[in-house]
Design a protein around this motif. Structure first.
Motif: not given
Length: 359
Positions: A57-84
């Motif tokens: 029904a819908e999908r998500r797009y990155a913001q114009p100033d974001q690239q794949a490496s940015d999205l990957g960085f955010y996901a990695a930061k989430d994993a590292l931050g949530s686990s310490g």
């Protein structure tokens, strides 16, 4: 007696882009067939049929100033931050993707330096013994990264590995091909670490490449409406019908193979986390799998899905799905200690992989 080293999931993370694109956003869009002729069917009918088949029904797009490496960085930061977990303790940083960084409006792939090196730099990891590399393996790339990391851990070469899947498919799909409706952007990640004698962890895995007959079911080619775009641009294309048939034939067999390898019956499996490619196709794969065991279809909670609101984000679908469940952010789904979960994916190459994990 020496207990074997297990590869266990220590943390998970994801990044779901904030730009929500619904099917209705395409109501005035003009699609063309592969011969360059406009589709004459009423657009509302096209979109209704698309949703009925794909479940999207819908999908998500990155913001114009974001690239794949940015999205990957955010996901990695989430994993590292949530686990310490200390990023400097990582031995490997593996990034699965297929198109690198693509700037909005360019349709040009940028993979130098590698996305893994870019993400390592964004995470400010100084340790040179943290080896960062990219993995291009179609949609099964993230799961293949998990398999590779498991080998490193079991061999004693690594104690801790970060595996990321990130993609911005919205920038490499043909806007004049209705298949573009399938795809979205996103990123997911897990941290695997060594555990001596653990009862949890990766139990078995398998990978196949069916290139001889099927290598070109997914490929890069010209737009359906070349007069509307830069004539030098190429876009991701697929033979949808043959891909569907291929997946339906081969994915259930791959899942059975990994269960046989682990010595686990399907009746002992609590969930299947499958690449979010197509709702109808995934349902048919599950039905075919249960027929192999002469078992009735399970309850809907057996195969959680996110495709209805995230679309197909390639390598990001499974790790995003896993992170949502582990953090209690997917309604009616949870994974409990002792649960056995099967991961499976299929994609360009044509590649298939499957893995069974005990939590």
């Amino acid at each position: 007696m020496t207990h074997p080293i297990k590869s266990i999931i220590a943390a998970s993370g994801s990044y779901i882009p904030t730009v929500r694109i619904s099917n209705e956003d395409f109501i005035d869009h003009c699609f063309f067939d592969k011969h360059g002729s406009p589709l004459l069917q009423d657009q509302a009918t096209v979109l209704d049929k698309f949703k009925a088949i794909s479940g999207i029904a819908e999908r998500r797009y990155a913001q114009p100033d974001q690239q794949a490496s940015d999205l990957g960085f955010y996901a990695a930061k989430d994993a590292l931050g949530s686990s310490g977990i200390d990023p400097e303790s990582l031995d490997y940083l593996i990034v699965a993707h297929n198109f690198g960084d693509v700037v909005v409006g360019s349709n040009r792939v940028n993979m130098v330096p590698s996305l893994a090196s870019r993400i390592k730099a964004l995470l400010q990891i100084k340790n040179p013994n943290c080896v960062a590399y990219d993995l291009a393996f179609g949609c099964p790339g993230w799961l293949e990264g998990v398999i590779q990391a498991t080998y490193y851990i079991r061999s004693g070469d690594a104690r801790r590995c970060l595996v990321i899947g990130t993609e911005t498919l919205s920038r490499v799909t043909d806007p004049y091909d209705r298949d573009c409706l399938l795809f979205g952007d996103g990123a997911g990640a897990i941290i695997l670490e060594a555990a001596q004698g653990s009862q949890t962890g990766v139990l078995a895995h398998c990978t196949q490449t069916h290139a001889y007959e099927h290598a070109h079911l997914l490929l890069m080619d010209r737009s359906n409406a070349p007069q509307q775009v830069n004539s030098e641009d190429i876009f991701m294309k697929m033979n949808g019908r043959k891909l569907y048939e291929f997946a339906l034939t081969n994915v259930p067999l791959a899942i059975k193979a990994v269960l046989d390898k682990a010595g686990i019956p399907l009746s002992a499996v609590n969930k299947v986390l499958i690449h979010q490619a197509n709702d109808k196709m995934n349902g048919a794969i599950l039905e075919r799998l249960f027929k192999l065991y002469d078992m009735p279809m399970p309850c809907p909670e057996f195969m959680p899905m996110t495709i209805s609101w995230l679309g197909n984000s390639s390598v990001a679908t499974i790790p995003t799905l896993l992170d949502l469940i582990l953090k209690g952010n997917l309604a009616n789904h949870q994974i409990n200690p002792g649960d056995k979960v099967v991961f499976a994916s299929v994609g360009a190459g044509m590649n298939i992989n499957a893995l069974v994990y005990q939590f």
